[in-house]
Design a protein around this motif. Structure first.
Motif, PDB file in Angstrom:
ATOM      1  N   PRO A 153       0.948  -1.481  -0.055  1.00  0.00           N
ATOM      2  CA  PRO A 153      -0.167   0.017  -0.030  1.00  0.00           C
ATOM      3  C   PRO A 153       0.802   1.325  -0.237  1.00  0.00           C
ATOM      4  N   GLU A 154       1.894   1.297   0.846  1.00  0.00           N
ATOM      5  CA  GLU A 154       2.695   2.498   0.445  1.00  0.00           C
ATOM      6  C   GLU A 154       3.278   2.767  -0.664  1.00  0.00           C
ATOM      7  N   GLN A 155       3.952   1.609  -1.146  1.00  0.00           N
ATOM      8  CA  GLN A 155       4.291   1.787  -2.644  1.00  0.00           C
ATOM      9  C   GLN A 155       3.365   2.068  -3.512  1.00  0.00           C
ATOM     10  N   GLY A 156       2.176   1.393  -3.704  1.00  0.00           N
ATOM     11  CA  GLY A 156       1.215   1.900  -4.435  1.00  0.00           C
ATOM     12  C   GLY A 156       0.668   3.195  -4.371  1.00  0.00           C
ATOM     13  N   LYS A 157       0.598   4.082  -3.238  1.00  0.00           N
ATOM     14  CA  LYS A 157       0.267   5.238  -3.089  1.00  0.00           C
ATOM     15  C   LYS A 157       1.288   6.383  -3.713  1.00  0.00           C
ATOM     16  N   TYR A 158       2.475   6.087  -3.473  1.00  0.00           N
ATOM     17  CA  TYR A 158       3.437   6.677  -4.281  1.00  0.00           C
ATOM     18  C   TYR A 158       3.460   6.853  -5.650  1.00  0.00           C
ATOM     19  N   LEU A 159       3.219   5.396  -6.347  1.00  0.00           N
ATOM     20  CA  LEU A 159       3.301   5.170  -7.764  1.00  0.00           C
ATOM     21  C   LEU A 159       1.831   5.925  -8.234  1.00  0.00           C
ATOM     22  N   SER A 171       0.591   8.655  -7.098  1.00  0.00           N
ATOM     23  CA  SER A 171       0.710   9.887  -7.322  1.00  0.00           C
ATOM     24  C   SER A 171       1.507  10.296  -8.365  1.00  0.00           C
ATOM     25  N   VAL A 172       2.534   9.486  -8.701  1.00  0.00           N
ATOM     26  CA  VAL A 172       3.358   9.597  -9.928  1.00  0.00           C
ATOM     27  C   VAL A 172       2.691   9.579 -11.292  1.00  0.00           C
ATOM     28  N   VAL A 173       1.816   8.489 -11.356  1.00  0.00           N
ATOM     29  CA  VAL A 173       0.981   8.243 -12.486  1.00  0.00           C
ATOM     30  C   VAL A 173       0.025   9.434 -12.713  1.00  0.00           C
ATOM     31  N   ASN A 174      -0.610   9.730 -11.655  1.00  0.00           N
ATOM     32  CA  ASN A 174      -1.657  10.828 -11.411  1.00  0.00           C
ATOM     33  C   ASN A 174      -0.939  12.289 -11.998  1.00  0.00           C
ATOM     34  N   GLY A 175       0.135  12.518 -11.533  1.00  0.00           N
ATOM     35  CA  GLY A 175       0.894  13.765 -11.592  1.00  0.00           C
ATOM     36  C   GLY A 175       1.374  13.909 -13.406  1.00  0.00           C
ATOM     37  N   HIS A 176       1.583  12.597 -13.794  1.00  0.00           N
ATOM     38  CA  HIS A 176       2.159  12.571 -15.148  1.00  0.00           C
ATOM     39  C   HIS A 176       0.866  12.742 -16.106  1.00  0.00           C
ATOM     40  N   THR A 177      -0.163  12.102 -15.897  1.00  0.00           N
ATOM     41  CA  THR A 177      -1.459  12.207 -16.490  1.00  0.00           C
ATOM     42  C   THR A 177      -2.053  13.490 -16.513  1.00  0.00           C
ATOM     43  N   PHE A 190       3.918   4.874 -20.453  1.00  0.00           N
ATOM     44  CA  PHE A 190       4.223   5.684 -19.378  1.00  0.00           C
ATOM     45  C   PHE A 190       3.630   4.682 -17.867  1.00  0.00           C
ATOM     46  N   ARG A 191       2.440   4.254 -18.192  1.00  0.00           N
ATOM     47  CA  ARG A 191       1.840   3.608 -16.978  1.00  0.00           C
ATOM     48  C   ARG A 191       2.354   2.261 -17.106  1.00  0.00           C
ATOM     49  N   ALA A 248      -4.131  -2.579 -11.670  1.00  0.00           N
ATOM     50  CA  ALA A 248      -5.549  -2.065 -11.745  1.00  0.00           C
ATOM     51  C   ALA A 248      -5.675  -1.176 -10.584  1.00  0.00           C
ATOM     52  N   HIS A 249      -5.371  -1.740  -9.428  1.00  0.00           N
ATOM     53  CA  HIS A 249      -5.975  -1.023  -7.840  1.00  0.00           C
ATOM     54  C   HIS A 249      -5.398   0.174  -7.884  1.00  0.00           C
ATOM     55  N   TRP A 250      -4.161   0.145  -7.979  1.00  0.00           N
ATOM     56  CA  TRP A 250      -3.153   1.432  -7.584  1.00  0.00           C
ATOM     57  C   TRP A 250      -2.585   2.391  -8.729  1.00  0.00           C
TER      58      TRP A 250
END
Length: 516
Positions: free
Chosen positions: A414-420, A422-428, A443-444, A474-476
């Motif tokens: 879950p900690e890694q998933g939250k970080y990733l 935020s990365v994909v969200n910011g990129h998108t 990129f995803r 698919a979840h994170w």
């Protein structure tokens, strides 16, 4: 005349009779006229009746804006009291980034909050009597997309606060002066507005040649003498000019050594973007606008974002002449175009067929604000400018994600998933423009593969299956989506919005606005 309770007088009725009226003289020599109720005054309606009342920030800046807009040659002699007003300093403090790094003083947003009102009052008094002294800027370096390092400065928190208050006051003046094709670090404008301007300009105008330019080491080569001269065109308050000079001469602290220079302004401060825009406004923008009207033989577009700018031309002879003359113009102010990043290319609706007719390769591309601009066409054959995520920018970001995942290897999923996420969200959110969905999906997928490799390396006993990895991704990892409208749609909305605001100010009511 009597009026109902709570009613305002509709007009002023004269109580004095006209001179020489009545008797044998039928016409009065001097009539005392009544007058209708005064119309609302934009300034007086919000001004305080006595100096003891609180400082009205909005009204003060409204007056500056209207004066700057109506009198292009006006110089402002009393600005400092707007900067050191406690209300403005307080608003600047709460506008600061709360998680920003501390400067040389070690103060953070949270520590400065202790006895905030006392500190703001004391700061205001120091600014008022000229006793404020900025501290040196702490130097840090970040990686650039080309592998080099970008030098940034971290000012002390109190300096950030005063700079932000100064920027707000000076923006009221310079936002009335800056030209329309300047988009960098301005209120209400963003990088996507500049990208839209490039796309619409190339698609709607007769653009066949593009000059992609970059100013070499711009922030390090700004000459202080020229900058002060440019500022004094509008600002005649010597206290404000002296305040800006203090920031320019504060110096940089690097490896416990204080370095000072007579050139350049440190990137990272709140005042640096405004100073850079002022410098280029006089050194480049006004000249380019004048050159377009006097010397361009055909259509020409210019879009500038900070020190990066592009120019489009209908004829190659205009592009070559502009390149020569802008190089001389910038050299006069101590600036130089980057040789490897400045180039002239054939780009536009006819570039593909013209190059194909000459037996040359496909049309060239150029990078601007993280996007690679290409000549493309729709399914119906209409020419469009394709904006794709820059391969260099994507590669740099993936390398940074790979390194960060190594540091987070033994964190929970879950900690890694939250970080990733935020990365994909910011990129998108930034790169999610129309016709760029494929690059966003790549990129995803690349982020998912990096995560998969990281999780598999955590243990040589447990093997993570691909099916479970798909469920985790698919979840994170957010799905691919387009976050921005087409350039022409956003540009039309912006123009209509500004037109509505002008009509609203003219008529004073929504009924005066026509159209949908």
């Amino acid at each position: 005349m009597s009026h109902g309770h709570g009613k305002s007088d509709c007009c002023v009725v004269p109580q004095k009779l006209p001179n020489k009226a009545g008797g044998e003289i039928p016409v009065a020599a001097e009539a005392v006229e009544g007058r209708r109720q005064a119309k609302g005054n934009a300034f007086a309606a919000h001004m305080f009746r006595t100096p003891r009342r609180a400082y009205d920030m909005g009204t003060a800046l409204d007056g500056i804006r209207q004066t700057a807009k109506g009198h292009k040659g006006a110089k402002f002699t009393t600005l400092m009291h707007h900067i050191y007003a406690v209300e403005r300093l307080r608003a600047a403090y709460f506008a600061l980034e709360r998680k920003a790094a501390a400067g040389v003083d070690g103060q953070t947003w949270q520590t400065y909050a202790e006895k905030l009102e006392e500190k703001l009052q004391e700061l205001s008094e120091r600014l008022a009597r000229g006793a404020y002294r900025p501290q040196p800027v702490r130097r840090v370096y970040i990686d650039k997309a080309d592998g080099s390092k970008r030098a940034l400065g971290v000012p002390a928190l109190e300096d950030k606060l005063v700079q932000l208050a100064t920027v707000e006051v000076l923006n009221a003046i310079y936002e009335q002066d800056f030209v329309g094709f300047s988009y960098g670090f301005r209120p209400g404008k963003s990088a996507h507005n500049a990208l839209d301007a490039v796309s619409v300009g190339v698609e709607r105008r007769k653009v066949n040649w593009m000059l992609d330019a970059d100013i070499s080491k711009f922030y390090d080569t700004i000459e202080h003498d020229w900058l002060i001269k440019f500022i004094e065109h509008r600002v005649a308050d010597t206290r404000v000019v002296r305040l800006i000079k203090k920031w320019l001469h504060a110096g940089v602290l690097e490896e416990d050594r204080l370095r000072q220079s007579e050139m350049g302004t440190v990137q990272g401060g709140s005042i640096s973007p405004l100073l850079s825009n002022i410098y280029l406004h006089y050194a480049f923008d006004l000249w380019a606008k004048q050159w377009r009207g006097r010397h361009a033989g055909g259509d020409m577009i210019v879009v500038r974002y900070a020190d990066d700018w592009v120019a489009g031309f209908q004829y190659s002879r205009d592009a070559e002449r502009f390149w020569r003359e802008v190089t001389q113009r910038l050299a006069h102010f101590g600036l130089k175009l980057h040789e490897s990043k400045t180039r002239l290319m054939e780009f536009g609706r006819f570039a593909r067929q013209d190059r194909r007719g000459r037996g040359q390769s496909k049309a060239q591309t150029f990078d601007f604000l993280g996007f690679t601009h290409c000549c493309g066409q729709t399914r119906k054959g209409r020419f469009v400018v394709l904006r794709l995520t820059s391969a260099k920018r994507m590669r740099t970001k993936l390398l940074a994600v790979k390194e960060e995942l190594r540091q987070r290897m033994h964190q929970s999923i879950p900690e890694q998933g939250k970080y990733l996420r935020s990365v994909v969200n910011g990129h998108t959110r930034y790169f999610g423009v129309p016709r760029n969905g494929t690059r966003i999906g790549q990129f995803r997928q690349a982020v998912g593969r990096l995560w998969y490799r990281t999780l598999r390396r955590r243990s040589h006993k447990h093997r993570l299956t691909q099916q479970r990895m798909k469920r985790l991704a698919a979840h994170w990892l957010p799905p691919v989506r387009i976050c921005h409208p087409y350039p022409s749609q956003r540009l039309i909305v912006t123009i209509q919005g500004r037109s509505r605001m002008r009509q609203f100010r003219t008529y004073g009511s929504v009924e005066g606005v026509s159209g949908d």
